[in-house]
Design a protein around this motif. Sequence first.
Motif, PDB file in Angstrom:
ATOM      1  N   UNK A  76      13.732 -10.175  23.445  1.00  0.00           N
ATOM      2  CA  UNK A  76      13.832  -9.657  22.079  1.00  0.00           C
ATOM      3  C   UNK A  76      12.520  -9.037  21.613  1.00  0.00           C
ATOM      4  N   UNK A  77      11.414  -9.754  21.795  1.00  0.00           N
ATOM      5  CA  UNK A  77      10.124  -9.237  21.314  1.00  0.00           C
ATOM      6  C   UNK A  77       9.705  -7.949  22.030  1.00  0.00           C
ATOM      7  N   UNK A  78       9.712  -7.889  23.364  1.00  0.00           N
ATOM      8  CA  UNK A  78       9.334  -6.626  24.010  1.00  0.00           C
ATOM      9  C   UNK A  78      10.298  -5.486  23.711  1.00  0.00           C
ATOM     10  N   UNK A  79      11.596  -5.798  23.558  1.00  0.00           N
ATOM     11  CA  UNK A  79      12.545  -4.740  23.199  1.00  0.00           C
ATOM     12  C   UNK A  79      12.203  -4.176  21.821  1.00  0.00           C
ATOM     13  N   UNK A  80      11.882  -5.073  20.863  1.00  0.00           N
ATOM     14  CA  UNK A  80      11.518  -4.615  19.529  1.00  0.00           C
ATOM     15  C   UNK A  80      10.293  -3.708  19.546  1.00  0.00           C
ATOM     16  N   UNK A  81       9.284  -4.121  20.303  1.00  0.00           N
ATOM     17  CA  UNK A  81       8.061  -3.313  20.396  1.00  0.00           C
ATOM     18  C   UNK A  81       8.341  -1.977  21.074  1.00  0.00           C
ATOM     19  N   UNK A  82       9.161  -1.999  22.117  1.00  0.00           N
ATOM     20  CA  UNK A  82       9.487  -0.767  22.835  1.00  0.00           C
ATOM     21  C   UNK A  82      10.322   0.179  21.986  1.00  0.00           C
ATOM     22  N   UNK A  83      11.242  -0.380  21.208  1.00  0.00           N
ATOM     23  CA  UNK A  83      12.076   0.449  20.328  1.00  0.00           C
ATOM     24  C   UNK A  83      11.219   1.171  19.306  1.00  0.00           C
ATOM     25  N   UNK A  84      10.205   0.490  18.782  1.00  0.00           N
ATOM     26  CA  UNK A  84       9.322   1.107  17.791  1.00  0.00           C
ATOM     27  C   UNK A  84       8.525   2.268  18.388  1.00  0.00           C
ATOM     28  N   UNK A  85       8.174   2.147  19.666  1.00  0.00           N
ATOM     29  CA  UNK A  85       7.352   3.178  20.301  1.00  0.00           C
ATOM     30  C   UNK A  85       8.162   4.307  20.933  1.00  0.00           C
ATOM     31  N   UNK A  86       9.264   3.935  21.627  1.00  0.00           N
ATOM     32  CA  UNK A  86       9.972   4.938  22.435  1.00  0.00           C
ATOM     33  C   UNK A  86      11.487   4.930  22.245  1.00  0.00           C
ATOM     34  N   UNK A  87      11.991   4.160  21.290  1.00  0.00           N
ATOM     35  CA  UNK A  87      13.429   4.135  21.071  1.00  0.00           C
ATOM     36  C   UNK A  87      14.156   3.304  22.121  1.00  0.00           C
ATOM     37  N   UNK A  88      15.485   3.355  22.069  1.00  0.00           N
ATOM     38  CA  UNK A  88      16.284   2.523  22.963  1.00  0.00           C
ATOM     39  C   UNK A  88      16.089   2.907  24.427  1.00  0.00           C
ATOM     40  N   UNK A  89      15.836   4.201  24.701  1.00  0.00           N
ATOM     41  CA  UNK A  89      15.622   4.625  26.086  1.00  0.00           C
ATOM     42  C   UNK A  89      14.411   3.949  26.700  1.00  0.00           C
ATOM     43  N   UNK A  90      13.324   3.849  25.929  1.00  0.00           N
ATOM     44  CA  UNK A  90      12.130   3.176  26.431  1.00  0.00           C
ATOM     45  C   UNK A  90      12.364   1.700  26.668  1.00  0.00           C
ATOM     46  N   UNK A  91      13.117   1.055  25.743  1.00  0.00           N
ATOM     47  CA  UNK A  91      13.423  -0.371  25.910  1.00  0.00           C
ATOM     48  C   UNK A  91      14.243  -0.606  27.173  1.00  0.00           C
ATOM     49  N   UNK A  92      15.199   0.283  27.431  1.00  0.00           N
ATOM     50  CA  UNK A  92      16.024   0.144  28.638  1.00  0.00           C
ATOM     51  C   UNK A  92      15.179   0.321  29.899  1.00  0.00           C
ATOM     52  N   UNK A 121      36.500   2.552  11.393  1.00  0.00           N
ATOM     53  CA  UNK A 121      36.398   3.814  12.120  1.00  0.00           C
ATOM     54  C   UNK A 121      36.534   3.639  13.635  1.00  0.00           C
ATOM     55  N   UNK A 122      36.336   2.427  14.131  1.00  0.00           N
ATOM     56  CA  UNK A 122      36.378   2.177  15.580  1.00  0.00           C
ATOM     57  C   UNK A 122      37.818   2.111  16.091  1.00  0.00           C
ATOM     58  N   UNK A 123      38.019   2.544  17.335  1.00  0.00           N
ATOM     59  CA  UNK A 123      39.341   2.466  17.945  1.00  0.00           C
ATOM     60  C   UNK A 123      39.613   1.086  18.520  1.00  0.00           C
ATOM     61  N   UNK A 124      40.864   0.866  18.903  1.00  0.00           N
ATOM     62  CA  UNK A 124      41.226  -0.431  19.476  1.00  0.00           C
ATOM     63  C   UNK A 124      40.819  -0.528  20.941  1.00  0.00           C
ATOM     64  N   UNK A 125      40.956   0.561  21.671  1.00  0.00           N
ATOM     65  CA  UNK A 125      40.611   0.567  23.089  1.00  0.00           C
ATOM     66  C   UNK A 125      39.714   1.773  23.377  1.00  0.00           C
ATOM     67  N   UNK A 126      38.670   1.573  24.141  1.00  0.00           N
ATOM     68  CA  UNK A 126      37.775   2.671  24.476  1.00  0.00           C
ATOM     69  C   UNK A 126      36.576   2.193  25.261  1.00  0.00           C
ATOM     70  N   UNK A 127      35.775   3.133  25.722  1.00  0.00           N
ATOM     71  CA  UNK A 127      34.578   2.801  26.493  1.00  0.00           C
ATOM     72  C   UNK A 127      33.471   2.302  25.572  1.00  0.00           C
ATOM     73  N   UNK A 128      32.694   1.337  26.016  1.00  0.00           N
ATOM     74  CA  UNK A 128      31.516   0.948  25.241  1.00  0.00           C
ATOM     75  C   UNK A 128      30.482   2.070  25.281  1.00  0.00           C
ATOM     76  N   UNK A 129      29.601   2.152  24.281  1.00  0.00           N
ATOM     77  CA  UNK A 129      28.588   3.219  24.279  1.00  0.00           C
ATOM     78  C   UNK A 129      27.535   2.990  25.362  1.00  0.00           C
ATOM     79  N   UNK A 130      27.157   4.044  26.067  1.00  0.00           N
ATOM     80  CA  UNK A 130      26.144   3.952  27.111  1.00  0.00           C
ATOM     81  C   UNK A 130      24.909   4.749  26.709  1.00  0.00           C
ATOM     82  N   UNK A 131      23.754   4.312  27.176  1.00  0.00           N
ATOM     83  CA  UNK A 131      22.485   4.997  26.919  1.00  0.00           C
ATOM     84  C   UNK A 131      21.704   5.092  28.229  1.00  0.00           C
ATOM     85  N   UNK A 132      20.914   6.133  28.350  1.00  0.00           N
ATOM     86  CA  UNK A 132      20.105   6.318  29.552  1.00  0.00           C
ATOM     87  C   UNK A 132      18.676   5.830  29.316  1.00  0.00           C
ATOM     88  N   UNK A 133      18.048   5.290  30.338  1.00  0.00           N
ATOM     89  CA  UNK A 133      16.694   4.747  30.191  1.00  0.00           C
ATOM     90  C   UNK A 133      15.613   5.822  30.267  1.00  0.00           C
TER      91      UNK A 133
END
Length: 439
Positions: free
Chosen positions: A95-111, A218-230
């Motif tokens: 949690x802590x490193x993800x939070x720090x990474x998100x602040x600097x580089x967004x979700x891609x950096x955290x991944x 707004x969400x559908x009943x069936x569908x793909x989960x959201x994906x992000x690239x690192x």
Amino acid sequence: MKRNALGFGWTLHGDGKTIRPGAVVAPDERLSWPLTASIGVQHIMAMFGATVLVPTLTGFPVSTTILFTGVGTLLFLLITQGKVPSYLGSSFAFIAPIGAAMNQHGIGGALGGLIMSGVALFLVGLIVQKSGVGWIHTLMPPVVMGTIVAAIGLNLASATTTAMQDVPLTTFVTLAAVVISAVLFKGMLGRLSILVGIVVGYLVALLQGQVDFTAVSEAGWIGLPPFHLPEFHANLLPLFLPVVLVLVAENIGHVKTVALMTGRDLDRSYGRALMSDGVATALAGSFGGSGTTTYAENIGVMASSRVYSTAAYWVAGSVAILLAFLPKFGALISTIPAGVSGGAGIVLYGMIGIMGARLWVQNQVDFSNPINLMTAGSGLIIAIANPVLTIAGAQYGGIALGTAATLLIFHVMRTIARARGTEVSAAAEDSGVNPSKLG
């Protein structure tokens, strides 16, 4: 049925319906499939509260995280050849490193940080599989390991401050519900105290108008989960590598516990367990899921049911994968308000911190020895103070600096003490002749 190298082929335990007094259902056994399925559902319930809280706190997509805990669990079972029953849930240590990474580089950096951690953990597991765990104990004796684990939990303390100040009623009702339900209820409900607390806190927040259901409608009943690239950033490596040390401790402790409970020799499974968790974490980071770890919550289910069958975990992992393809379910989890997350976080972050102290107690770390005392004290203060230093254009926070200080102080002090003959001996410690130089 003959068991193969992938761990399939479970032997039916007795009549498949009952467990003899004093007996357990071993990892390579199973009950009838209906009973096995019911145990698998219990494992889903046990891991659920903590697993969904991690993406809720970090801003990661919930359904994607659930998907990769399920996929990671199945990979774990395959790589360990069905010898180690375990569910790989979301690790709070990230949690802590993800939070720090998100602040600097967004979700891609955290991944990208998660992938680096996963690869490092896999390499550690590969070495352990070849040479054993002795070198880990040399590099990170109990005082160092305990300090790093405690530092990660205590570093997160400030993450609950805003919730306590802005929505105190929701935050402290959630906290109260978690701690009371842990001792009020017996059996499964007592072990699901985090989930109970979240439900109670959610209802309180709902009555105060703190929940927004727009995303659910707004969400559908069936569908793909959201994906992000690192994305990969070298300055994040010192943030995420300390977590590897925690995952090593959790995995080894889990395998030791299962071996004790089942009476099986699992010494050859340490490396495979670490490699499995590394692969699962790297895979999750590749597409948007949270980093994983073996879950103590599921050990509780095994202890109460006396069922250690890996077949039940195949059910649990498969059900988790199916849940990930229900977008409304993920959207509903994402509506958990800050007060509820903060209240649960008070307990969870504190528990991580105390787990570090537990390592000290279990291993009888002697704090009359100034090396141990100064190592732990310095590492914790740096982590809790959470300074952010910029070195060569890269930022390093409290966990990275605290971990580095812990390792450096311990090994430098011990090396000098041994060279100068000033190290406190075990005999002197036992006799009390040489108290700490701090009095």
